[in-house]
Design a protein around this motif. Structure first.
Motif, PDB file in Angstrom:
ATOM      1  N   VAL A 167       0.834  -1.207   0.000  1.00  0.00           N
ATOM      2  CA  VAL A 167       0.000   0.000   0.000  1.00  0.00           C
ATOM      3  C   VAL A 167       0.864   1.251   0.000  1.00  0.00           C
ATOM      4  CG1 VAL A 167      -1.618   1.368   1.365  1.00  0.00           C
ATOM      5  CG2 VAL A 167      -2.005  -1.075   1.064  1.00  0.00           C
ATOM      6  N   ASP A 168       1.924   1.268   0.799  1.00  0.00           N
ATOM      7  CA  ASP A 168       2.797   2.438   0.846  1.00  0.00           C
ATOM      8  C   ASP A 168       3.503   2.649  -0.491  1.00  0.00           C
ATOM      9  OD1 ASP A 168       2.111   3.050   3.428  1.00  0.00           O
ATOM     10  OD2 ASP A 168       3.896   2.155   4.342  1.00  0.00           O
ATOM     11  N   VAL A 169       3.936   1.560  -1.123  1.00  0.00           N
ATOM     12  CA  VAL A 169       4.592   1.668  -2.431  1.00  0.00           C
ATOM     13  C   VAL A 169       3.626   2.275  -3.448  1.00  0.00           C
ATOM     14  CG1 VAL A 169       5.528   0.361  -4.380  1.00  0.00           C
ATOM     15  CG2 VAL A 169       6.244  -0.194  -2.051  1.00  0.00           C
ATOM     16  N   ILE A 170       2.397   1.762  -3.490  1.00  0.00           N
ATOM     17  CA  ILE A 170       1.431   2.242  -4.480  1.00  0.00           C
ATOM     18  C   ILE A 170       1.012   3.677  -4.187  1.00  0.00           C
ATOM     19  CG2 ILE A 170      -0.858   1.866  -5.482  1.00  0.00           C
ATOM     20  CD1 ILE A 170      -0.399  -1.149  -5.006  1.00  0.00           C
ATOM     21  N   ASP A 171       0.847   4.024  -2.927  1.00  0.00           N
ATOM     22  CA  ASP A 171       0.512   5.408  -2.573  1.00  0.00           C
ATOM     23  C   ASP A 171       1.600   6.361  -3.075  1.00  0.00           C
ATOM     24  OD1 ASP A 171      -1.892   4.807  -1.422  1.00  0.00           O
ATOM     25  OD2 ASP A 171      -1.168   4.892   0.649  1.00  0.00           O
ATOM     26  N   ARG A 172       2.857   5.983  -2.911  1.00  0.00           N
ATOM     27  CA  ARG A 172       3.928   6.847  -3.386  1.00  0.00           C
ATOM     28  C   ARG A 172       3.946   6.923  -4.913  1.00  0.00           C
ATOM     29  NH1 ARG A 172       7.580   5.029  -0.769  1.00  0.00           N
ATOM     30  NH2 ARG A 172       8.648   3.654  -2.218  1.00  0.00           N
ATOM     31  N   LEU A 173       3.720   5.785  -5.582  1.00  0.00           N
ATOM     32  CA  LEU A 173       3.646   5.799  -7.042  1.00  0.00           C
ATOM     33  C   LEU A 173       2.549   6.749  -7.519  1.00  0.00           C
ATOM     34  CD1 LEU A 173       4.038   1.975  -7.823  1.00  0.00           C
ATOM     35  CD2 LEU A 173       5.718   3.769  -8.296  1.00  0.00           C
ATOM     36  N   LYS A 174       1.411   6.738  -6.837  1.00  0.00           N
ATOM     37  CA  LYS A 174       0.310   7.640  -7.202  1.00  0.00           C
ATOM     38  C   LYS A 174       0.733   9.100  -7.052  1.00  0.00           C
ATOM     39  CE  LYS A 174      -3.431   4.470  -5.804  1.00  0.00           C
ATOM     40  NZ  LYS A 174      -4.464   4.176  -4.771  1.00  0.00           N
ATOM     41  N   ARG A 175       1.414   9.411  -5.946  1.00  0.00           N
ATOM     42  CA  ARG A 175       1.853  10.796  -5.735  1.00  0.00           C
ATOM     43  C   ARG A 175       2.877  11.199  -6.786  1.00  0.00           C
ATOM     44  NH1 ARG A 175       2.090   8.911  -0.365  1.00  0.00           N
ATOM     45  NH2 ARG A 175       4.364   8.889  -0.423  1.00  0.00           N
ATOM     46  N   GLU A 176       3.815  10.312  -7.071  1.00  0.00           N
ATOM     47  CA  GLU A 176       4.845  10.609  -8.071  1.00  0.00           C
ATOM     48  C   GLU A 176       4.230  10.804  -9.456  1.00  0.00           C
ATOM     49  OE1 GLU A 176       8.452   7.992  -5.968  1.00  0.00           O
ATOM     50  OE2 GLU A 176       7.289   7.175  -7.639  1.00  0.00           O
ATOM     51  N   TYR A 177       3.269   9.967  -9.776  1.00  0.00           N
ATOM     52  CA  TYR A 177       2.607  10.052 -11.081  1.00  0.00           C
ATOM     53  C   TYR A 177       1.850  11.373 -11.200  1.00  0.00           C
ATOM     54  CZ  TYR A 177      -0.582   8.737 -14.914  1.00  0.00           C
ATOM     55  OH  TYR A 177      -1.302   8.693 -16.089  1.00  0.00           O
ATOM     56  N   ALA A 178       1.083  11.714 -10.168  1.00  0.00           N
ATOM     57  CA  ALA A 178       0.324  12.966 -10.192  1.00  0.00           C
ATOM     58  C   ALA A 178       1.254  14.173 -10.289  1.00  0.00           C
ATOM     59  CB  ALA A 178      -0.557  13.069  -8.941  1.00  0.00           C
ATOM     60  N   SER A 179       2.365  14.125  -9.556  1.00  0.00           N
ATOM     61  CA  SER A 179       3.326  15.217  -9.606  1.00  0.00           C
ATOM     62  C   SER A 179       3.950  15.351 -10.990  1.00  0.00           C
ATOM     63  CB  SER A 179       4.429  14.972  -8.553  1.00  0.00           C
ATOM     64  OG  SER A 179       5.431  15.958  -8.643  1.00  0.00           O
ATOM     65  N   ALA A 180       4.255  14.201 -11.614  1.00  0.00           N
ATOM     66  CA  ALA A 180       4.840  14.228 -12.957  1.00  0.00           C
ATOM     67  C   ALA A 180       3.869  14.811 -13.963  1.00  0.00           C
ATOM     68  CB  ALA A 180       5.258  12.826 -13.363  1.00  0.00           C
ATOM     69  N   VAL A 181       2.592  14.431 -13.846  1.00  0.00           N
ATOM     70  CA  VAL A 181       1.566  14.979 -14.743  1.00  0.00           C
ATOM     71  C   VAL A 181       1.487  16.491 -14.585  1.00  0.00           C
ATOM     72  CG1 VAL A 181      -0.909  15.064 -15.219  1.00  0.00           C
ATOM     73  CG2 VAL A 181       0.214  12.850 -14.853  1.00  0.00           C
TER      74      VAL A 181
ATOM     75  N   LEU B 246       4.912  18.265 -15.850  1.00  0.00           N
ATOM     76  CA  LEU B 246       5.083  18.283 -17.291  1.00  0.00           C
ATOM     77  C   LEU B 246       4.014  19.146 -17.946  1.00  0.00           C
ATOM     78  CD1 LEU B 246       6.133  14.603 -18.025  1.00  0.00           C
ATOM     79  CD2 LEU B 246       7.568  16.636 -17.895  1.00  0.00           C
ATOM     80  N   GLY B 247       2.804  19.149 -17.352  1.00  0.00           N
ATOM     81  CA  GLY B 247       1.747  19.999 -17.889  1.00  0.00           C
ATOM     82  C   GLY B 247       2.085  21.483 -17.759  1.00  0.00           C
ATOM     83  N   ALA B 248       2.759  21.816 -16.662  1.00  0.00           N
ATOM     84  CA  ALA B 248       3.113  23.220 -16.413  1.00  0.00           C
ATOM     85  C   ALA B 248       4.235  23.694 -17.321  1.00  0.00           C
ATOM     86  CB  ALA B 248       3.533  23.387 -14.946  1.00  0.00           C
ATOM     87  N   THR B 249       5.005  22.782 -17.902  1.00  0.00           N
ATOM     88  CA  THR B 249       6.130  23.189 -18.750  1.00  0.00           C
ATOM     89  C   THR B 249       5.754  23.249 -20.225  1.00  0.00           C
ATOM     90  OG1 THR B 249       6.863  20.873 -18.992  1.00  0.00           O
ATOM     91  CG2 THR B 249       7.784  22.148 -17.161  1.00  0.00           C
ATOM     92  N   ARG B 250       4.520  22.921 -20.550  1.00  0.00           N
ATOM     93  CA  ARG B 250       4.095  22.947 -21.957  1.00  0.00           C
ATOM     94  C   ARG B 250       3.992  24.367 -22.481  1.00  0.00           C
ATOM     95  NH1 ARG B 250      -0.944  19.139 -23.013  1.00  0.00           N
ATOM     96  NH2 ARG B 250      -0.521  19.952 -25.066  1.00  0.00           N
TER      97      ARG B 250
END
Length: 319
Positions: free
Chosen positions: A298-312, A315-319
């Motif tokens: 659960v902790d691994v997946i929670d962090r993956l979700k945060r990392e994914y959202a942050s990446a989105v 990258l969206g802000a740099t367009r």
């Protein structure tokens, strides 16, 4: 691009790869409960009877989680079947999956010609591992519902092509579901897989060093200490090229930098035909350097979700 309805609206666009001797019902239930597809190889159940019990356990466990967390989707689960004459259990394990109506079947090695119609008959879908466009075309001819592109850097049985090359070549003739495998261990890499043209990411090594996995404590600790330089690829142990941790090879009495030349590769060998120490020669992908601790799934997946959202967002802000 067409994604089967079963795989839409996951909490994170991820399938937890089935890992030999590592994946178990507990890990699968935790993955599904956190909103990603959990998977295990049928052969991890040491007897055919055990497999039936495991499928019951996963089905019951996921149903209980769905009732306990009605606001969060519990993802479907998958079972990996090795389609090869060395797998004497294939027919039995397929029958077990049919009886339990396993939502997703992941097939490996040979094309699943005889499997696809039987899974489709109860409403399941079939995804197939491929390492080249030739294998991809052959799998599509079998009627599979999606392709898992196993690229350079993937743990366990691996491919040799860059994901940039293989995804682009497959997309030139196929607009259906693509799942991408190869050194994906964080949220930014999951987004990168989608940017390349894949729909979902396939993460295996990241889930070995979890509390719930069936890996030995020494295996988990070795992953935490390892980097990409500690991985070696060879067909020596199973007949098919795989990526393994060098320290585990050394512990088995072999020099990982000077391994014996194997017999001609490409022929998958059953357990009894493998070297005696194969159980303690541990697979891992090139992404091991991103694993810093043994954590709950659960902790691994929670962090993956945060990392994914942050990446989105970044990258969206740099367009």
């Amino acid at each position: 691009m067409t994604v089967p309805a079963l795989l839409r609206d996951l909490a994170l666009p991820v399938i937890g790869a089935p890992m030999f001797l590592v994946s178990n019902p507990r890990l699968v239930i935790e993955q599904c409960s956190a909103g990603i597809v959990g998977a295990l190889p049928s052969l991890n159940a040491r007897t055919p009877e055990t497999l039936h019990g495991w499928l019951d356990e996963i089905g019951t466990g996921c149903a209980e989680r769905a009732r306990a967390q009605p606001q969060e989707r519990v993802a479907p689960f998958a079972v990996n079947l090795i389609v090869n004459k060395a797998n004497a259990r294939l027919e039995h394990d397929l029958e077990a999956c049919i009886a339990h109506r396993v939502p997703i079947i992941i097939t490996s090695l040979s094309a699943p010609d005889a499997i696809v119609p039987r899974v489709h008959a109860y409403g399941g879908i079939v995804l197939h591992d491929v390492i080249s466009t030739r294998h991809a075309r052959r799998a599509l001819a079998s009627g599979v519902d999606g392709l898992i592109l196993v690229c350079a850097g993937a743990g366990g049985h691996t491919g040799t092509l860059s994901p940039f090359a293989l995804v682009a070549e497959v997309r030139a003739f196929y607009d259906g579901l693509i799942v991408l495998s190869g050194a994906i261990t964080n949220g930014r890499a999951i987004l990168a897989a989608q940017a390349m043209g894949a729909d979902l990411a396939y993460l295996g090594t990241r889930f070995i060093a979890t509390v719930e996995s069936n890996a030995a404590d020494a295996y988990k600790a070795m992953l935490v200490e390892a980097s990409a330089a500690d991985i070696v690829g060879t067909p020596l142990f199973s007949g098919v090229t795989g990526n393994y941790l060098k320290p585990s090879i050394a512990a088995a009495g072999l020099d990982p930098d000077n391994l014996p030349q194997p017999e001609p590769g490409g022929v998958y060998r059953k357990r009894d035909d493998r070297p005696p120490a194969w159980k303690t020669i541990w697979g891992a992908g090139h992404g091991v350097g991103a694993i810093a601790a043994i954590e709950s799934t659960v902790d691994v997946i929670d962090r993956l979700k945060r990392e994914y959202a942050s990446a989105v967002q970044t990258l969206g802000a740099t367009r």
